[in-house]
Design a protein around this motif. Structure first.
Motif, PDB file in Angstrom:
ATOM      1  N   GLY A 180      54.162  63.305  68.934  1.00 17.85           N
ATOM      2  CA  GLY A 180      54.105  64.148  70.123  1.00 17.85           C
ATOM      3  C   GLY A 180      55.286  63.869  71.039  1.00 17.85           C
ATOM      4  O   GLY A 180      55.773  62.738  71.138  1.00 17.85           O
ATOM      5  N   GLU A 181      55.730  64.902  71.721  1.00 18.91           N
ATOM      6  CA  GLU A 181      56.911  64.742  72.575  1.00 18.91           C
ATOM      7  C   GLU A 181      56.604  63.949  73.834  1.00 18.91           C
ATOM      8  O   GLU A 181      57.478  63.260  74.368  1.00 18.91           O
ATOM      9  CB  GLU A 181      57.457  66.124  72.949  1.00 18.91           C
ATOM     10  CG  GLU A 181      57.989  66.909  71.751  1.00 18.91           C
ATOM     11  CD  GLU A 181      58.535  68.266  72.164  1.00 18.91           C
ATOM     12  OE1 GLU A 181      58.493  68.563  73.379  1.00 18.91           O
ATOM     13  OE2 GLU A 181      58.966  69.025  71.287  1.00 18.91           O
ATOM     14  N   LEU A 182      55.364  64.050  74.339  1.00 20.86           N
ATOM     15  CA  LEU A 182      55.031  63.411  75.614  1.00 20.86           C
ATOM     16  C   LEU A 182      54.259  62.099  75.428  1.00 20.86           C
ATOM     17  O   LEU A 182      54.588  61.088  76.047  1.00 20.86           O
ATOM     18  CB  LEU A 182      54.218  64.384  76.468  1.00 20.86           C
ATOM     19  CG  LEU A 182      54.899  65.729  76.784  1.00 20.86           C
ATOM     20  CD1 LEU A 182      53.989  66.605  77.626  1.00 20.86           C
ATOM     21  CD2 LEU A 182      56.232  65.514  77.488  1.00 20.86           C
TER      22      LEU A 182
ATOM     23  N   GLN B 159      45.547  67.044  74.423  1.00 24.43           N
ATOM     24  CA  GLN B 159      46.536  67.891  75.089  1.00 24.43           C
ATOM     25  C   GLN B 159      47.218  67.103  76.209  1.00 24.43           C
ATOM     26  O   GLN B 159      46.560  66.325  76.913  1.00 24.43           O
ATOM     27  CB  GLN B 159      45.870  69.145  75.687  1.00 24.43           C
ATOM     28  CG  GLN B 159      45.258  70.063  74.657  1.00 24.43           C
ATOM     29  CD  GLN B 159      44.567  71.252  75.298  1.00 24.43           C
ATOM     30  OE1 GLN B 159      43.740  71.088  76.195  1.00 24.43           O
ATOM     31  NE2 GLN B 159      44.913  72.454  74.850  1.00 24.43           N
TER      32      GLN B 159
ATOM     33  N   THR C 108      53.807  74.436  79.311  1.00 25.16           N
ATOM     34  CA  THR C 108      54.179  73.829  78.022  1.00 25.16           C
ATOM     35  C   THR C 108      53.199  72.699  77.737  1.00 25.16           C
ATOM     36  O   THR C 108      53.217  71.659  78.425  1.00 25.16           O
ATOM     37  CB  THR C 108      55.617  73.290  78.066  1.00 25.16           C
ATOM     38  OG1 THR C 108      56.509  74.363  78.403  1.00 25.16           O
ATOM     39  CG2 THR C 108      55.995  72.682  76.742  1.00 25.16           C
TER      40      THR C 108
ATOM     41  N   ASP D 261      51.656  69.997  75.118  1.00 21.37           N
ATOM     42  CA  ASP D 261      51.846  69.250  73.863  1.00 21.37           C
ATOM     43  C   ASP D 261      50.465  68.951  73.288  1.00 21.37           C
ATOM     44  O   ASP D 261      49.583  68.425  73.985  1.00 21.37           O
ATOM     45  CB  ASP D 261      52.619  67.949  74.152  1.00 21.37           C
ATOM     46  CG  ASP D 261      53.063  67.257  72.875  1.00 21.37           C
ATOM     47  OD1 ASP D 261      53.081  67.926  71.822  1.00 21.37           O
ATOM     48  OD2 ASP D 261      53.391  66.053  72.937  1.00 21.37           O
ATOM     49  N   GLU D 262      50.255  69.244  72.015  1.00 18.20           N
ATOM     50  CA  GLU D 262      48.940  69.069  71.384  1.00 18.20           C
ATOM     51  C   GLU D 262      49.053  68.232  70.102  1.00 18.20           C
ATOM     52  O   GLU D 262      49.964  68.442  69.299  1.00 18.20           O
ATOM     53  CB  GLU D 262      48.309  70.427  71.059  1.00 18.20           C
ATOM     54  CG  GLU D 262      47.999  71.261  72.288  1.00 18.20           C
ATOM     55  CD  GLU D 262      47.340  72.578  71.932  1.00 18.20           C
ATOM     56  OE1 GLU D 262      47.475  73.013  70.753  1.00 18.20           O
ATOM     57  OE2 GLU D 262      46.685  73.182  72.798  1.00 18.20           O
TER      58      GLU D 262
END
Length: 238
Positions: A4-6, A90, A115, A117-118
Motif C-alpha cells: 500500500g502507498e500509505l 482503507q 484518493t 488506498d485499499e
C-alpha cells in the motif's frame, strides 16, 4: 507487509486457531510510511462475526498502530475448514493534527473524489496449538529405578536378582550370628553360677569340719579359704 502507498499492513492473512464455542483473537499491525497524517478504516464482509478494535483511527507520520481482530465464538465449523470472510483496510491522507473526532464516512468514499488506498486481507483457519505431551511413566522424580541395561541391550536381570537375594540374606546371617553368641554367653553365665553355688556349699562344709576337729581355724584352713574366695571372685567377674 502490503505494498500500500500509505500504510504498511502486516499480516495480509488473519490467522485464527479455530475452536468451537471459543472467542479467538489475532493482531493487525499498521505502519505509516509517509510524513502525513493517515486516517484508516477497517471493514469486513461479516461484521456480526468479528469485532475490530479500533476499527477507525489516525496513524501519525512514521508511526505505527496495532489493531485486535476478535472472532466471536462459533457453534459450527466449516465443512472444509475454509473461510470465505474478507477484510478491507482503507486509508487516506488527512489534515495535519487531525484527531479521531475528525474522521467521517465521507473521507473513505471514492465518490467524493478522495484518493483512497485499499488493501484486502483474507481469513485463514489454522489448527489450535497442541498441549504438551505427558511425561513418560517412570521419569518422575522419586520413582523406582529401572534395571540396568547391558552393553548388548539386554536387561541384566540375573545380576539384579542376585544382588537382591544377597541383600536379603545378609541381614538374616548377621541375625543368626548374634543369636548364637547370645545363647553361648547365657550358657556360660548359667554354668558359672552353678559352679559358684557348688563351691560355696563345699566351703561351708569345710568350715564346719575344721571347726569340729580343731575347735578353730588353723593356718592351712585360712589359706584354703582365701584361695577359694579368690577363685570365686574370679569366676564371678568372668
Amino acid at each position: 507487509m502490503s505494498t500500500g502507498e500509505l500504510l504498511g499492513i502486516e499480516p495480509l492473512e488473519l490467522q485464527f486457531p479455530f475452536e468451537l464455542k471459543k472467542q479467538i483473537s489475532c493482531s493487525l499491525h499498521l505502519t505509516n510510511k509517509t510524513n502525513e497524517y493517515i486516517a484508516f478504516k477497517v471493514k469486513t464482509t461479516s461484521p456480526k462475526k468479528y469485532c475490530v478494535r479500533p476499527n477507525t483511527g489516525i496513524v501519525l507520520p512514521r508511526s505505527t498502530c496495532d489493531i485486535v481482530v476478535t472472532m466471536q465464538a462459533q457453534r459450527e465449523a466449516p465443512s472444509d475448514m475454509q473461510s470465505k470472510d474478507k477484510f478491507l483496510v482503507q486509508s487516506v491522507i488527512t489534515n495535519q493534527g487531525a484527531t479521531l473526532k475528525d474522521i467521517s464516512a465521507d473521507m473513505f468514499s471514492k465518490d467524493s473524489g478522495n484518493t483512497v488506498d485499499e488493501v484486502k486481507l483474507r481469513v485463514v483457519y489454522v489448527s489450535p496449538p497442541q498441549p504438551p505431551s505427558p511425561v513418560p511413566e517412570g521419569s518422575e522424580e522419586g520413582s523406582s529405578p529401572r534395571p540396568s541395561v547391558s552393553d548388548n541391550g539386554h536387561i541384566a536381570s540375573s545380576e539384579f536378582v542376585a544382588a537382591t537375594r544377597a541383600a536379603a540374606i545378609e541381614p538374616k546371617e548377621k541375625s543368626y550370628e548374634a543369636s548364637d553368641l547370645l545363647s553361648r554367653l547365657t550358657d556360660e553365665k548359667n554354668l558359672a553360677v552353678q559352679q559358684n553355688a557348688k563351691l560355696r556349699q563345699e566351703l561351708e562344709l569345710l568350715k564346719r569340719d575344721l571347726s569340729k576337729k580343731q575347735g578353730g581355724f588353723s593356718f592351712i584352713a585360712v589359706l584354703i579359704i582365701a584361695f577359694l574366695a579368690i577363685f570365686l571372685g574370679y569366676l564371678i567377674k568372668s
